[in-house]
Design a protein around this motif. Structure first.
Motif, PDB file in Angstrom:
ATOM      1  N   UNK A  67       0.827  -1.221   0.000  1.00 53.16           N
ATOM      2  CA  UNK A  67       0.000   0.000   0.000  1.00 53.16           C
ATOM      3  C   UNK A  67       0.856   1.264   0.000  1.00 53.16           C
ATOM      4  N   UNK A  68       2.063   1.158   0.562  1.00 54.06           N
ATOM      5  CA  UNK A  68       2.974   2.311   0.511  1.00 54.06           C
ATOM      6  C   UNK A  68       3.305   2.646  -0.932  1.00 54.06           C
ATOM      7  N   UNK A  69       3.540   1.600  -1.723  1.00 50.95           N
ATOM      8  CA  UNK A  69       3.910   1.828  -3.121  1.00 50.95           C
ATOM      9  C   UNK A  69       2.751   2.505  -3.860  1.00 50.95           C
ATOM     10  N   UNK A  70       1.520   2.067  -3.558  1.00 48.90           N
ATOM     11  CA  UNK A  70       0.374   2.738  -4.186  1.00 48.90           C
ATOM     12  C   UNK A  70       0.311   4.204  -3.782  1.00 48.90           C
ATOM     13  N   UNK A  71       0.636   4.470  -2.518  1.00 49.72           N
ATOM     14  CA  UNK A  71       0.586   5.874  -2.089  1.00 49.72           C
ATOM     15  C   UNK A  71       1.641   6.711  -2.802  1.00 49.72           C
ATOM     16  N   UNK A  72       2.797   6.104  -3.127  1.00 48.31           N
ATOM     17  CA  UNK A  72       3.829   6.862  -3.845  1.00 48.31           C
ATOM     18  C   UNK A  72       3.284   7.375  -5.180  1.00 48.31           C
ATOM     19  N   UNK A  73       2.509   6.539  -5.868  1.00 48.34           N
ATOM     20  CA  UNK A  73       1.886   6.977  -7.126  1.00 48.34           C
ATOM     21  C   UNK A  73       0.967   8.167  -6.884  1.00 48.34           C
ATOM     22  N   UNK A 124      -3.779  14.254  -0.200  1.00 47.61           N
ATOM     23  CA  UNK A 124      -3.842  12.839  -0.547  1.00 47.61           C
ATOM     24  C   UNK A 124      -4.580  12.016   0.508  1.00 47.61           C
ATOM     25  N   UNK A 125      -5.187  12.717   1.487  1.00 40.31           N
ATOM     26  CA  UNK A 125      -6.002  12.044   2.511  1.00 40.31           C
ATOM     27  C   UNK A 125      -5.220  11.039   3.344  1.00 40.31           C
ATOM     28  N   UNK A 126      -3.989  11.377   3.701  1.00 37.90           N
ATOM     29  CA  UNK A 126      -3.262  10.579   4.698  1.00 37.90           C
ATOM     30  C   UNK A 126      -2.844  11.530   5.821  1.00 37.90           C
ATOM     31  N   UNK A 127      -2.384  10.961   6.930  1.00 40.55           N
ATOM     32  CA  UNK A 127      -1.890  11.819   8.006  1.00 40.55           C
ATOM     33  C   UNK A 127      -0.491  12.319   7.635  1.00 40.55           C
ATOM     34  N   UNK A 128      -0.089  13.493   8.143  1.00 42.50           N
ATOM     35  CA  UNK A 128       1.276  13.976   7.895  1.00 42.50           C
ATOM     36  C   UNK A 128       2.326  12.956   8.352  1.00 42.50           C
ATOM     37  N   UNK A 129       2.044  12.249   9.446  1.00 40.87           N
ATOM     38  CA  UNK A 129       3.004  11.256   9.938  1.00 40.87           C
ATOM     39  C   UNK A 129       3.176  10.111   8.941  1.00 40.87           C
ATOM     40  N   UNK A 130       2.047   9.704   8.362  1.00 48.08           N
ATOM     41  CA  UNK A 130       2.090   8.637   7.357  1.00 48.08           C
ATOM     42  C   UNK A 130       2.917   9.074   6.151  1.00 48.08           C
ATOM     43  N   UNK A 131       2.662  10.276   5.682  1.00 49.46           N
ATOM     44  CA  UNK A 131       3.386  10.807   4.524  1.00 49.46           C
ATOM     45  C   UNK A 131       4.887  10.834   4.801  1.00 49.46           C
ATOM     46  N   UNK A 132       5.262  11.378   5.952  1.00 52.00           N
ATOM     47  CA  UNK A 132       6.698  11.499   6.260  1.00 52.00           C
ATOM     48  C   UNK A 132       7.326  10.119   6.410  1.00 52.00           C
ATOM     49  N   UNK A 133       6.569   9.210   7.011  1.00 56.91           N
ATOM     50  CA  UNK A 133       7.102   7.860   7.191  1.00 56.91           C
ATOM     51  C   UNK A 133       7.306   7.182   5.839  1.00 56.91           C
ATOM     52  N   UNK A 134       6.325   7.334   4.937  1.00 58.02           N
ATOM     53  CA  UNK A 134       6.452   6.735   3.604  1.00 58.02           C
ATOM     54  C   UNK A 134       7.698   7.260   2.897  1.00 58.02           C
ATOM     55  N   UNK A 135       7.849   8.580   2.894  1.00 52.10           N
ATOM     56  CA  UNK A 135       8.966   9.169   2.140  1.00 52.10           C
ATOM     57  C   UNK A 135      10.306   8.872   2.798  1.00 52.10           C
ATOM     58  N   UNK A 136      10.303   8.733   4.130  1.00 54.91           N
ATOM     59  CA  UNK A 136      11.569   8.494   4.827  1.00 54.91           C
ATOM     60  C   UNK A 136      12.167   7.134   4.461  1.00 54.91           C
ATOM     61  N   UNK A 137      11.339   6.230   3.924  1.00 49.61           N
ATOM     62  CA  UNK A 137      11.847   4.919   3.511  1.00 49.61           C
ATOM     63  C   UNK A 137      12.813   5.055   2.345  1.00 49.61           C
ATOM     64  N   UNK A 138      12.689   6.144   1.610  1.00 51.51           N
ATOM     65  CA  UNK A 138      13.439   6.268   0.359  1.00 51.51           C
ATOM     66  C   UNK A 138      14.480   7.375   0.392  1.00 51.51           C
ATOM     67  N   UNK A 139      14.625   8.023   1.515  1.00 56.88           N
ATOM     68  CA  UNK A 139      15.645   9.070   1.603  1.00 56.88           C
ATOM     69  C   UNK A 139      15.157  10.214   2.459  1.00 56.88           C
TER      70      UNK A 139
END
Lengths: 227, 227
Positions: free
Chosen positions: A24-30, A56-71
């Motif tokens: 689901x993280x990958x879907x959110x990246x799109x 994108x209807x996610x929490x700021x924490x979710x967004x930062x966590x998703x992006x932090x996986x990649x840099x």
């Protein structure tokens, strides 16, 4: 089945750079990339994480966590650099170069997919087109020659693809999938409402145009409020 | 933004019968129903939770937890009764009766949606069709008369709908959404790659046909294995 015990949930996930990433993280990246492109089209150069999260209807924490996986992105005072983040996400999603995709089925849905401009904008070219209808085989449809599905192995040997879109009838679908897998196709996007089985390492995504209407129907009928 | 602190995640959710239900749960209910219908078509009367979970790519614990929100189903020795579960899920999703849906935009994508048989099978009838193109307004397209989007308020007063599908150009989209909301439309399924804003209590689902190709591309390019 009588008592629902608490169990540790394991969401479908993938390994990436030694880390485990929920699919689901990958879907959110799109989704992030699409919204960033929309913002860029509106002239935005920077966006704060709380703003992007809201869009994108996610929490700021979710967004930062998703992006932090990649840099490490972003700047505390100005937020994320929109162009930079688009470039990074495009690289991650593997669509910085145009890649060929096969399409099985040139009925009403298949023709629309061929004519849909959004795929090529996002780096996908539906180049190798198959059908089983003698009236279509050999014809050029929306700029692509339609091949006979019976000759899939030979065609795919000359036009290798990683991804195939399934937009055909459910009858015989499993056998087509088996042959495509044997020919090296690694993933499928299926619009066909049928269960298909693939070996480990081959990915299947189901696209169900009615499922989101059903979700909206549920929300409206039950007068629920999103939170 | 420099340190990613651990925060309590709040996924988008809805209230239902006094309980909090993640919106993703509702999407999974659609998937369960679709797979159950496929199994029924294959002659299955019962299905074990671990089998159904495998078909829909969730854990058995997730499946049981999802269904337990809505009642007690299943039988330890035979599994779930397929027909009963389909009936319950159809009732929950509010699609046991045909409901009218509006469509905005009768371009290439809109025409396909009109011709797509899957919607009516699942209880949705695209009955109220709008466009802004004088060449389309007043014509009958795929069996539906095309109304002028400029007259949306009057048309929706005579043909009320809860759900509208957006398949038009992004220009002017927000103003169309605002007018539809004022006319009583409670939810939108948008195929338009643009951010739209709605008041609380109105739901928006974005459908992005490219997002799943991007996910497959990511999985293939990074040679990841689903787990």
């Amino acid at each position: 089945m009588k008592s629902i015990r608490k169990q540790v949930e394991t969401a479908p996930s993938a390994q990436f750079g030694g880390r485990r990433i929920a699919l689901q993280t990958i879907e959110r990246l799109s989704t992030y990339r699409r919204v960033l492109e929309d913002l860029q089209g509106q002239g935005a150069q920077y966006v704060y994480s709380h703003q992007l999260a809201e869009y994108v209807s996610v929490t700021p924490a979710q967004l930062r966590r998703d992006l932090s996986l990649f840099g490490s992105f972003g700047n505390i005072s100005r937020g994320y650099n929109v162009q930079h983040l688009i470039t990074v996400l495009s690289g991650l999603l593997g669509t910085s170069e145009i890649q060929p995709v096969a399409l099985v089925g040139v009925g009403n849905l298949g023709r629309t997919l061929l004519a849909y401009g959004g795929f090529i904008e996002r780096g996908f070219s539906l180049e190798v087109v198959f059908d089983s209808d003698p009236a279509k085989i050999g014809r050029v449809i929306a700029g692509r020659r339609c091949f006979d599905i019976a000759e899939a192995e030979a065609v795919l040997a000359g036009h290798p693809v990683d991804i195939a879109i399934l937009a055909c009838q459910p009858q015989g679908l499993q056998s087509i999938v088996d042959r495509f897998v044997a020919a090296g196709v690694q993933s499928f996007l299926s619009f066909v409402p049928a269960i298909i089985r693939v070996p480990p390492g081959v990915h299947v995504e189901m696209e169900d145009l009615s499922a989101k209407l059903e979700k909206l129907s549920f929300l409206v009928k039950n007068r629920v409020e999103e939170e």
